[in-house]
Design a protein around this motif. Sequence first.
Motif, PDB file in Angstrom:
ATOM      1  N   HIS A 248      43.941  39.649  -9.615  1.00  0.00           N
ATOM      2  CA  HIS A 248      43.082  38.892 -10.517  1.00  0.00           C
ATOM      3  C   HIS A 248      43.822  38.528 -11.805  1.00  0.00           C
ATOM      4  CE1 HIS A 248      39.571  37.635 -12.706  1.00  0.00           C
ATOM      5  NE2 HIS A 248      39.838  38.513 -13.655  1.00  0.00           N
ATOM      6  N   ARG A 365      31.413  37.112  -3.618  1.00  0.00           N
ATOM      7  CA  ARG A 365      32.680  36.471  -3.995  1.00  0.00           C
ATOM      8  C   ARG A 365      32.854  36.465  -5.515  1.00  0.00           C
ATOM      9  NH1 ARG A 365      37.513  36.336  -2.129  1.00  0.00           N
ATOM     10  NH2 ARG A 365      38.670  34.465  -2.652  1.00  0.00           N
ATOM     11  N   ALA A 366      31.782  36.185  -6.223  1.00  0.00           N
ATOM     12  CA  ALA A 366      31.868  36.151  -7.690  1.00  0.00           C
ATOM     13  C   ALA A 366      32.174  37.543  -8.245  1.00  0.00           C
ATOM     14  CB  ALA A 366      30.574  35.619  -8.290  1.00  0.00           C
ATOM     15  N   THR A 369      35.919  38.162  -7.570  1.00  0.00           N
ATOM     16  CA  THR A 369      36.833  37.383  -8.412  1.00  0.00           C
ATOM     17  C   THR A 369      36.477  37.515  -9.890  1.00  0.00           C
ATOM     18  OG1 THR A 369      35.428  35.443  -8.150  1.00  0.00           O
ATOM     19  CG2 THR A 369      37.235  35.677  -6.600  1.00  0.00           C
ATOM     20  N   LYS A 370      35.550  38.426 -10.174  1.00  0.00           N
ATOM     21  CA  LYS A 370      35.152  38.709 -11.562  1.00  0.00           C
ATOM     22  C   LYS A 370      34.617  37.486 -12.301  1.00  0.00           C
ATOM     23  CE  LYS A 370      38.431  42.380 -11.622  1.00  0.00           C
ATOM     24  NZ  LYS A 370      37.455  43.266 -10.964  1.00  0.00           N
ATOM     25  N   GLU A 371      33.933  36.616 -11.578  1.00  0.00           N
ATOM     26  CA  GLU A 371      33.308  35.477 -12.243  1.00  0.00           C
ATOM     27  C   GLU A 371      31.921  35.861 -12.755  1.00  0.00           C
ATOM     28  OE1 GLU A 371      34.755  31.424 -10.253  1.00  0.00           O
ATOM     29  OE2 GLU A 371      34.045  32.888  -8.801  1.00  0.00           O
TER      30      GLU A 371
END
Lengths: 475, 475
Positions: A248, A365-366, A369-371
Amino acid sequence: MKKGIKKRNPTPRKYGKKKQILPKVQEQILGLGPKIINSILIGLRENDKPHVRKIVEGLDEYDLAKLIEVLDVDERKKLIGFLEGHIDPGVFPELNDVVQEQVIETLNENQIVNIVNELDSDEAVEILEHMDDDEQKSIINRLDPELKYQVKSSLHYPEDSAGRIMSRDFVHMPENWTVKEAKKFLLTDENLPDEFYTVFLTDENMHPTGELTLDKLLRAKAGESLSAIMDGEIVPVSAYTDQEEVAHMFREYGWMSAEVVDNKGRLVGVINIDDVVNIVHEEASEDIMHLSGAEEGDVYKSVKDIFKSRVPWLLTNLAATILASSVVREFQDIIAQISILAVLMPIVASMGGTTGNQTLAVVVRALATKELTSRNTIRMIFKEFMVGLLNGMLFAGLIALITRLLFPDYQQMCLIIAIAMVCNLCIASLAGILIPLTLNKFKVDPAVSSGVFLIALTDSGGYFIFLGLAKFLLF
Amino acid sequence: MKKGIKKRNPTPRKYGKKKQILPKVQEQILGLGPKIINSILIGLRENDKPHVRKIVEGLDEYDLAKLIEVLDVDERKKLIGFLEGHIDPGVFPELNDVVQEQVIETLNENQIVNIVNELDSDEAVEILEHMDDDEQKSIINRLDPELKYQVKSSLHYPEDSAGRIMSRDFVHMPENWTVKEAKKFLLTDENLPDEFYTVFLTDENMHPTGELTLDKLLRAKAGESLSAIMDGEIVPVSAYTDQEEVAHMFREYGWMSAEVVDNKGRLVGVINIDDVVNIVHEEASEDIMHLSGAEEGDVYKSVKDIFKSRVPWLLTNLAATILASSVVREFQDIIAQISILAVLMPIVASMGGTTGNQTLAVVVRALATKELTSRNTIRMIFKEFMVGLLNGMLFAGLIALITRLLFPDYQQMCLIIAIAMVCNLCIASLAGILIPLTLNKFKVDPAVSSGVFLIALTDSGGYFIFLGLAKFLLF
């Protein structure tokens, strides 16, 4: 094995005038044509060991790795048996993880020691970390002293940590050297890696202080101090950091390499961006598999192993679906009287599941990916609920219409299924985000188990609301 | 923007003695704390333009990008409006694709031209390729001549091709230069990229002939010819190659960079491994989203946009589930007589769906990563069928037992559900591999539409076999 060994040009590619979208690279580029594979297969079937070994000796490590991967589990075992441990160590880092483990399992300790001794420490760790403790210990004790030390210290860090994947083969210098000193060192030192792009600089305590890409070094004046021209804005990564986190940071900050430090902040290794490509690939594959209850590497496994790996997920799904069935069972009497309830009830449940899965995929998924940050989580929950509500209303209207057309005799049924649809889609949307968030909070991988909770909820919920409403309104 | 701009060190990381597994990097590393975000939010709410602009001016391009991403759609629009086009062009390459598009949409043509003119051609292409044709043309015509030429030729290649993502900012030299000449060029040329790791070598026709990493150049003798020390085993990539294919080759062959050539085999660009990290990430995210019928970037979208993007998938699922319902409808009469059929039928359908989805995830991923080759496809179909059969038998036994316990009065029901379970799980396994293979054959992305076909089949099939058997055996 050195970096770059994979770079090769088996049969030169023609450029052609036509568009080359998705050419069959695998079979086109490889020196390993169908002829060779067939010849090996015949050799294996006829137990012609000399023939097989002769062909294998003609393959480079990359082709041999591909050959091993392309064979079936039993053929693979037989081939490795024929080679009697005479496998180029360079083959192992090229193998898919699952296949690597299968091959290692068929070798004896002597053979493994000989192979591992030829590898870089990060490659050695990859092989050793999957073994059981006794076997691992016994092999490590027989390694060359330097590798033994390196492997031991890497294995000291947790699985999937920066310390496990870092390379210990990198170029470092004191920051107070001059450009001239640095260049001289690079010209004369004999222990340099086969390929490197960056020089890492440290202070007297081995703390990383900066890095210098070779283009800067090439273009600098001889008398300058390295500390004056280096890039000092580095963010060293703790060796305990999880590899997903490392990947990341690479993506987020556009890094080409990262310094790995131990507890005391000393430079112990380096992670390069080519390692990160593999991590990103692996972690994404893992998420995809986990969301569906499958496992990575099934392509290379035997029927027995695939079967075993899929049972647990099916068992939990069985539990979820039996739970949903028990809801239906409570309404058996009204279904017996109005059997179109049984016709319509799967529609409500299924639309709920689909809606929830859409949200689930986005959220899992967020999270990976740390969204999803603390700032936007609440907003996301609200948004997903609103989307669920809107879709609920849209599809409630649609299904009411369809029900009216299919079953004109049951006017109230339109209303019942419409209300059930709105409610179940709202529940599904909320569940699709709240379930993975909750699991994540409790440090459970949300990709692995969210799906079954979701389905249990949307199926049971769908049946309950639909049949409950029917009972309430029609009886 | 130059490579490496993302490298930064906002607040130095402490090493600490504790294990640092998954620290909250995003909020820890950024110079963009909650205080700044709150201050911006208040400024936006109170329409305090000078205040907002003053804070934004204090942020570097990376932090500003993060700030824009973290805002909600409306806040984002307002912020960009406040900035009146005064946005550091370096912000744009840092933005998530969806957010980038949103921001660009709020700018006028002049502002866009000014921004794009400051970018590298690959970054410019990323912004321009999403615009409609007229707007795109009009902006391109106003770009600086060199960039205009580069952008035009990149856009000439298909979307997601190597030609679109390649960088045109690389170092190349004639292969017949000596090391001395090369070093002199690197010292004196003023148009070199800000960071580079490799020198690309060409013949007199601009055909790539080899590459030379800087470490080799640094360590070579002054009089040597570059062609003597270069790595000549290169595999140039056609500019028409799909980016997924490019990423596959990088992973497969361990490349650090690749030469991109046009129709005539001339070197027109270079793809570096840091671009590949993003491709691998994007393509995997796409697969995850498509398998569940969601879309990338939903975290950054408005409720309306998310809603719209999810409707098509729900519609196809509605069609699939109505199909399944119509099967149930055919058996309405026997359900009215034996209502426990309605209780048990979802179990058969659901276990089929789950089994099929396991296979589907493995196959879709294996197709994307090219692990399914002509050699192992038939074997994989056989293996998946066997796994389905084994699981079918296992769960047939289990469900027969459970049915016996729950409904002791209906002895034949155990047999019926057991047979239906075996059949449906076999069908599901086969469908899970044959559907994506077929779609792939017809050049339809198997990740997008396999799921709905699968569910239509396993639901309808499950109901049909179970209810059909019941009708045959019980009536």
